[in-house]
Write an enzyme that holds these catalytic residues in place. Structure first.
Site, mmCIF file in Angstrom:
data_model
loop_
_atom_site.group_PDB
_atom_site.id
_atom_site.type_symbol
_atom_site.label_atom_id
_atom_site.label_comp_id
_atom_site.label_asym_id
_atom_site.label_seq_id
_atom_site.Cartn_x
_atom_site.Cartn_y
_atom_site.Cartn_z
ATOM 1 N N CYS A 63 128.270 -25.923 150.258
ATOM 2 C CA CYS A 63 127.764 -24.670 149.852
ATOM 3 C C CYS A 63 127.831 -23.756 151.441
ATOM 4 O O CYS A 63 128.405 -24.219 152.229
ATOM 5 C CB CYS A 63 127.069 -24.874 149.258
ATOM 6 N N LEU A 112 105.970 -12.183 152.300
ATOM 7 C CA LEU A 112 107.677 -12.028 152.899
ATOM 8 C C LEU A 112 108.510 -11.585 153.918
ATOM 9 O O LEU A 112 108.691 -11.361 154.525
ATOM 10 C CB LEU A 112 108.528 -11.289 151.815
ATOM 11 N N PHE A 113 108.732 -13.335 154.121
ATOM 12 C CA PHE A 113 109.461 -12.897 155.877
ATOM 13 C C PHE A 113 110.784 -13.344 155.916
ATOM 14 O O PHE A 113 111.459 -14.338 155.975
ATOM 15 C CB PHE A 113 108.467 -14.331 156.336
ATOM 16 N N LYS A 157 116.199 -6.587 146.386
ATOM 17 C CA LYS A 157 114.522 -6.869 147.188
ATOM 18 C C LYS A 157 113.597 -7.124 145.320
ATOM 19 O O LYS A 157 112.933 -7.218 145.446
ATOM 20 C CB LYS A 157 114.102 -5.222 147.185
#
Length: 503
Positions: free
Chosen positions: A467, A199-200, A281
């Site tokens: 968006c 996860l970066f 998270k």
């Protein structure tokens, strides 16, 4: 590398040279590899040799690679570039540029090596540092005899703080005179430890965490979450590219960009501010687990450090991890911020990470530091109408996959339906969720409910979708085009709208 070793290289090369002797690179493996069983050690050696060849090939270097039981010899024309390339291969403990000296006896070895170092020790104190590998005499023998041959040209022997060093490794029939040696990253060869998804975010922590597990032999791909107005996808990709170029020589590393902006919006609208960061998270863990299982990866990797922020207390980490369906690795869990930043400098990601803005907080007050699992699950159940498991699987399936080494943000070509101006007469449709800001344009159509509402739109009109970042509008514009509408996406998102005058 020490200053003494640098001087060794300079003075020896400027001196007598190496007539008739072959020069090359001596690669030593990480010390932990020597503790493995013979079977495992052979497997690690094969992986290391394969990775060495891939790294050299990527650098455009032709070389001969000869593995031995505890090291690898490499012969190439461009020794400097070869040594630089090999110094970034995991599993390599050290890389030395050497002169290979065959010998018949100790006297023969001294006679061949001493002339190489006469100018190097001239007027200086010196020490001979010899390592022995199955040689017919001891390293003390080499030090005594070679030292005696060089003593008349020097200012004397000083074993503690010499001004010059003479370094060599002596084998059974050949010795390797060490000109210049540098440390490699050590660890285990890439691919020997499985695969994981990191996860970066691109800040200091996540690239260091990815590097740490890569050093343990794990092949890593990345997942970058587009959080809409909170996301810094381009900056994260720049850091990811730097990590790939520096530390995956010869290997492919991919980044998967997954759009979680609707999750952020749903959290802002429906969840107590105390719990938003924890639930975000959990969504990241869930999406990461879906992707890891799809790719056949064994674990997730995060840059979390215990107690660094409010969501990283022991209880909150435990509550968040319950959402993951694969193991979560936290290599930085016991590190403080300064240690992490120092490692980022060491591995070369510090400067690009320093440009990454922190993800914005979606909590409007204090964050719960000791979350109640039941309260978290109750709050999460209220999101299912917007971002349930099936939605997560769809957004993971619609991810953008980027080959990091070839990624060039300036060269990317946008689809024809991605524009930087408002087409004349187009209906401007704001597809952000209600919690993402005041409406803009002519129509508000939240992305989370857009699919079931599209058929109500007038097919005779043109539509420009807007968006937060341009990612969701691109996806929806593509969907509308497939249904026969004339639709466009505004590049850069809502912040671009004010300057996007009609064409």
């Amino acid at each position: 590398m020490s200053e003494t070793v640098q001087r060794t290289t300079e003075t020896v090369r400027e001196g007598a040279g190496f007539p008739g002797f072959r020069r090359g690179i001596l690669v030593r493996m990480g010390g932990e590899i020597y503790t493995k069983s013979s079977k495992t050690r052979r497997r690690f050696l094969r992986a290391l040799v394969d990775n060495i060849k891939l790294a050299l090939r990527e650098s455009g270097l032709e070389a001969t690679v000869r593995p031995e039981w505890s090291r690898v010899r490499v012969y190439a024309e461009d020794l400097r570039r070869t040594r630089e390339a090999l110094g970034r291969v995991f599993g390599v403990y050290s890389v030395a540029e050497v002169v290979e000296v065959p010998y018949a006896s100790l006297e023969d070895l001294v006679a061949k090596v001493a002339p190489m170092f006469r100018e190097h020790v001239a007027g200086r104190t010196f020490a001979v540092r010899a390592r022995r590998r199955r040689a017919p005499f001891t390293s003390q023998d080499v030090g005594r005899e070679l030292g005696a041959a060089l003593l008349p040209f020097s200012a004397g022997v000083n074993l503690d703080e010499p001004e010059a060093e003479v370094r060599l490794e002596v084998g059974r029939e050949r010795a390797f005179v060490i000109l210049e040696e540098s440390r490699g990253p050590g660890g285990f060869p890439a691919g020997t430890g499985g695969r994981a998804l990191a996860l970066f975010s691109g800040g200091f922590d996540s690239p260091v965490a990815a590097w740490q597990v890569m050093r343990r032999g794990i092949r890593v791909d990345l997942v970058i979450y587009d959080l809409g107005g909170c996301g810094q996808v381009g900056q994260a990709l720049a850091v990811a590219r730097e990590l790939a170029l520096r530390w995956a020589p010869g290997l492919e590393m991919r980044a998967n960009v997954v759009d979680l902006a609707p999750v952020v919006s749903a959290l802002v609208r429906r969840v107590d501010p105390r719990l938003r960061q924890i639930l975000l998270k959990r969504a990241m863990y869930r999406a990461g687990s879906i992707l890891a299982e799809e790719l056949g990866f064994e674990a997730l990797v995060t840059g979390e450090s215990l107690g660094q922020v409010s969501t990283q207390t022991l209880r909150n980490l435990a509550v968040a991890e319950e959402a993951a369906s694969v193991p979560v690795l936290r290599p930085l869990v016991g590190s403080d911020k300064q240690e992490i930043i120092e490692t980022a400098r060491k591995i070369g990601t510090h400067d690009v990470s320093a440009l990454v803005k922190e993800h914005c907080s979606i909590a409007t007050g204090p964050v719960e530091t000791w979350a109640d699992p039941e309260e978290v699950l109750t709050a999460e159940s209220g999101l299912d109408q917007d971002v349930d498991e099936s939605w997560l699987r769809r957004t993971v399936a619609n991810r953008r996959v980027i080959r990091l080494k070839s990624w060039d943000p300036t060269a990317e070509e946008s689809p024809d339906y991605v524009v930087d101006r408002v087409p004349e007469g187009a209906v401007v449709v704001d597809i952000r969720e209600p919690g993402e800001g005041e409406p803009v344009g002519d129509l508000r159509l939240p992305f989370s409910r857009a699919m079931e509402s599209l058929d109500r739109l007038d097919r005779s009109r043109e539509y420009l979708l807007v968006c937060a970042s341009g990612r969701r509008s691109e996806l929806l514009a593509r969907e509308m085009l497939g249904r026969g509408y004339r639709a466009y996406s505004l590049e850069g998102g809502v912040d671009r709208l004010a300057g996007a005058v009609s064409a």
